[in-house]
Design a protein around this motif. Structure first.
Motif, PDB file in Angstrom:
ATOM      1  N   ARG A 122       0.021   1.501  -1.571  1.00 33.16           N
ATOM      2  CA  ARG A 122       1.296   0.839  -1.903  1.00 33.16           C
ATOM      3  C   ARG A 122       1.065  -0.327  -2.864  1.00 33.16           C
ATOM      4  NH1 ARG A 122       2.445   2.047   3.548  1.00 33.16           N
ATOM      5  NH2 ARG A 122       1.748  -0.003   4.230  1.00 33.16           N
ATOM      6  N   ARG A 126       2.532  -0.812  -6.661  1.00 37.49           N
ATOM      7  CA  ARG A 126       3.288  -2.016  -7.053  1.00 37.49           C
ATOM      8  C   ARG A 126       2.665  -2.685  -8.273  1.00 37.49           C
ATOM      9  NH1 ARG A 126       3.364  -3.316  -1.505  1.00 37.49           N
ATOM     10  NH2 ARG A 126       2.019  -5.110  -1.867  1.00 37.49           N
ATOM     11  N   LYS A 130       4.196  -3.006 -12.123  1.00 40.49           N
ATOM     12  CA  LYS A 130       4.329  -4.281 -12.827  1.00 40.49           C
ATOM     13  C   LYS A 130       3.677  -4.200 -14.204  1.00 40.49           C
ATOM     14  CE  LYS A 130       4.743  -7.541  -9.003  1.00 40.49           C
ATOM     15  NZ  LYS A 130       4.186  -8.739  -8.364  1.00 40.49           N
TER      16      LYS A 130
END
Length: 147
Positions: A122, A126, A130
């Protein structure tokens, strides 16, 4: 640059795996990528959306769609309301290729994420999101500055 070199390693590995599907079904990498994109993103089903989202050239997408259409894997559906709006639909004959592609994508994900915990996976997603969003923003800013 470290990130770019590592990115190329991941891309090369994915293309190695998906190349087996391409060889089996007589597809180019771009044709395969378009089939999988249409399956995984049914809401983006026009040539313009494929070009925009995948950052592909219009000519490559156009040529690949013509080839996929001639192979009976996709069809173009013209809108009754807007003659310029043409949606691309996967045909039943593409299902066996899509199934093989999904198996390849699953194998790829399992292999490259091997040893990561769910939390690490996860976090990786993420952080990568970004990075991609930052790059997307810079592309947009650069394009606006050129105007």
């Amino acid at each position: 640059m470290y990130f770019w070199d590592k990115h190329k390693t991941i891309t090369t590995y994915y293309e190695l795996l998906s190349g087996e599907v391409c060889d089996r079904y007589g597809l180019t990498q771009m044709e395969y990528d378009i089939l999988m994109f249409l399956h995984n993103n049914p809401q983006y089903n026009t040539a313009a959306e494929i070009v925009k989202i995948r950052k592909s050239t219009k000519s490559h997408v156009s040529t690949s769609l013509k080839n996929l259409e001639s192979k009976g894997l996709v069809e173009r559906i013209q809108s009754k309301d807007n003659k310029k709006h043409i949606e691309i639909a996967l045909l039943d004959q593409a299902e066996i290729i899509i199934e093989a592609g999904l198996n390849t994508q699953k194998q790829f994900a399992q292999n490259v994420l091997r040893g990561l915990t769910e939390e690490e996976t996860r976090l990786c997603i993420r952080v990568f999101d970004k990075i991609c969003n930052n790059a997307e923003e810079q592309l947009k800013n650069d394009k606006e500055n050129e105007s």
